[in-house]
Design a protein around this motif. Structure first.
Motif, short mmCIF file in Angstrom:
data_model
loop_
_atom_site.label_atom_id
_atom_site.label_comp_id
_atom_site.label_asym_id
_atom_site.label_seq_id
_atom_site.Cartn_x
_atom_site.Cartn_y
_atom_site.Cartn_z
N PHE A 128 0.86 -1.19 0.00
CA PHE A 128 0.00 0.00 0.00
C PHE A 128 0.89 1.22 0.00
O PHE A 128 1.83 1.32 0.79
CB PHE A 128 -0.90 0.02 1.25
N ARG A 129 0.60 2.14 -0.91
CA ARG A 129 1.30 3.41 -0.93
C ARG A 129 0.34 4.50 -1.38
O ARG A 129 -0.34 4.37 -2.40
CB ARG A 129 2.52 3.37 -1.87
N TRP A 130 0.32 5.57 -0.60
CA TRP A 130 -0.43 6.79 -0.95
C TRP A 130 0.56 7.93 -0.92
O TRP A 130 1.31 8.10 0.04
CB TRP A 130 -1.54 7.03 0.08
N HIS A 131 0.61 8.70 -1.99
CA HIS A 131 1.52 9.85 -2.02
C HIS A 131 0.79 11.04 -2.62
O HIS A 131 -0.07 10.89 -3.51
CB HIS A 131 2.81 9.54 -2.77
N ALA A 132 1.13 12.24 -2.12
CA ALA A 132 0.36 13.42 -2.49
C ALA A 132 1.26 14.64 -2.58
O ALA A 132 2.35 14.71 -1.99
CB ALA A 132 -0.74 13.67 -1.47
N ASN A 133 0.77 15.60 -3.33
CA ASN A 133 1.32 16.96 -3.35
C ASN A 133 0.20 17.86 -2.85
O ASN A 133 -0.77 18.13 -3.58
CB ASN A 133 1.76 17.36 -4.76
N VAL A 134 0.31 18.32 -1.61
CA VAL A 134 -0.81 19.03 -1.00
C VAL A 134 -0.99 20.42 -1.60
O VAL A 134 -2.08 20.99 -1.54
CB VAL A 134 -0.63 19.13 0.53
N ALA A 135 0.08 21.00 -2.17
CA ALA A 135 -0.05 22.32 -2.80
C ALA A 135 -0.85 22.23 -4.09
O ALA A 135 -1.60 23.15 -4.43
CB ALA A 135 1.32 22.91 -3.06
N LYS A 136 -0.69 21.12 -4.81
CA LYS A 136 -1.41 20.93 -6.08
C LYS A 136 -2.74 20.20 -5.89
O LYS A 136 -3.46 19.97 -6.85
CB LYS A 136 -0.53 20.16 -7.06
N ASN A 137 -3.03 19.80 -4.63
CA ASN A 137 -4.27 19.08 -4.32
C ASN A 137 -4.39 17.81 -5.16
O ASN A 137 -5.44 17.51 -5.72
CB ASN A 137 -5.49 19.99 -4.55
N SER A 138 -3.28 17.08 -5.28
CA SER A 138 -3.28 15.85 -6.07
C SER A 138 -2.69 14.72 -5.25
O SER A 138 -1.82 14.93 -4.40
CB SER A 138 -2.46 16.03 -7.35
N ALA A 139 -3.17 13.50 -5.51
CA ALA A 139 -2.69 12.33 -4.79
C ALA A 139 -2.88 11.09 -5.64
O ALA A 139 -3.58 11.11 -6.66
CB ALA A 139 -3.44 12.17 -3.46
N CYS A 140 -2.23 10.01 -5.21
CA CYS A 140 -2.33 8.75 -5.95
C CYS A 140 -2.22 7.58 -4.98
O CYS A 140 -1.38 7.59 -4.08
CB CYS A 140 -1.23 8.67 -7.01
N PHE A 141 -3.09 6.58 -5.17
CA PHE A 141 -3.01 5.31 -4.45
C PHE A 141 -2.38 4.28 -5.38
O PHE A 141 -2.76 4.16 -6.54
CB PHE A 141 -4.40 4.82 -4.06
N GLU A 142 -1.45 3.51 -4.83
CA GLU A 142 -0.88 2.37 -5.54
C GLU A 142 -0.90 1.19 -4.56
O GLU A 142 -0.15 1.19 -3.58
CB GLU A 142 0.54 2.65 -5.99
#
Length: 328
Positions: free
Chosen positions: A285-299
């Protein structure tokens, strides 16, 4: 310039704060600005004490003051802002300022107003602070205490009156003094961390995603939980790690056997969470995000089912985080 002088408002004698507030609203009407048409417009729901510690600069104090203003527009309240003078300041007297503003609510006829009282006090007269604060508060309303940038937990310990009486004690672990996690709180259940409140959307997004996975699959073989956070998000990363560990334990994992680490990320806006398993080819499980761009991804990979899902990731605004910490 001191923090007290940097804050907006009108100077009033400490013994005439109530009269000063009444005159202020009268001056509003004379100036033609929106003013309360009835006592209901000034009806408050809570008392909030914002205590600006020695680590607060004038610019930072003004920023926190504006957060309180924005908060009060949604939750009508009497705000008392405490501004201690430096220890070596020879001033012996209290000083006071008042501030107020009105704004439209959900309809044109819904006018709501907020009132602020700022108190500057010398440390030599700190023993009188309880009485001064009591006079400024609205009676029979719950009290909330927000301690900002205290220099040490020793200083915080000097304000037992506020720590014991308040329904919530609010701090921000991103700027809290060393040792605050081990501080002997009079009511630990009342303490709230603004860093934890800020990641509410992150917790909701990750929690909703993981709710579609069987708890046994999440907990089985889990050996490590890792967080990566930009330096400016170190506090958010720390509380996210603790939350993930607790949620994994709720799924049946042995929290004591899970390795939990938080590391800095090179991206200044990055926040990431990952689970490592004994059999990584079957579970990950991996979740990573860029909070300034309001973007994220689950893998993720569970039972050989590999999924990649794009999403959003944002932190709560300061005033929304304050509301989350106070009421939930």
């Amino acid at each position: 310039m001191s923090v007290f002088h940097a804050l907006p408002g009108f100077d009033v004698p400490v013994g005439s704060i109530s009269k000063g507030l009444a005159k202020m609203w009268g001056d509003y009407e004379i100036a033609g600005r929106p003013a309360p048409e009835s006592d209901d417009a000034k009806a408050t729901q809570i008392n909030l004490v914002l205590h600006l510690g020695f680590g607060t600069t004038p610019a930072d104090g003004t920023a926190q003051f504006q957060i309180a203003v924005n908060f009060s527009r949604r939750y009508p309240c009497r705000v008392v802002v405490l501004c201690p003078l430096p220890i070596d300041d020879t001033t012996t007297d209290y000083r006071a300022k008042i501030y107020g503003e009105c704004h439209l609510g959900k309809s044109k006829g819904d006018t709501r107003c907020c009132e602020f009282v700022m108190l500057s006090y010398p440390m030599s007269a700190r023993r009188f602070l309880e009485n001064q604060v009591s006079i400024c508060l609205s009676t029979d309303l719950p009290l909330y205490y927000w301690a900002h940038r205290f220099a040490s937990t020793t200083r915080l310990n000097d304000y037992q009156y506020l720590l014991r009486r308040s329904r919530r004690v609010i701090l921000d672990s991103a700027v809290a003094p060393d040792g605050f996690l081990d501080f002997s709180w009079p009511s630990p259940e009342a303490v709230r961390d603004l860093a934890f409140a800020r990641i509410l959307p992150v917790r909701q997004t990750i929690g909703q995603y993981l709710s579609g996975i069987a708890p046994a699959d999440i907990a089985g073989g889990l050996r490590a939980i890792r967080v990566q956070a930009a330096p400016r998000l170190a506090a958010e990363g720390r509380v996210l790690l603790g939350w993930a560990r607790d949620r994994a334990a709720a799924c049946g994992a042995d929290a004591a056997s899970i390795e939990c680490t938080a590391q800095p990320a090179s991206d200044p806006d990055a926040l990431a969470l990952s689970f490592e398993y004994d059999a990584p080819a079957r579970r990950s499980f991996r979740w990573h995000a860029n909070v300034a761009k309001n973007s994220a991804c689950f893998e993720t990979r569970y039972n050989n089912n590999h999924t990649t899902l794009e999403g959003t990731a944002a932190l709560l605004s300061p005033e929304d985080a304050l509301g989350e910490a106070m009421f939930f």
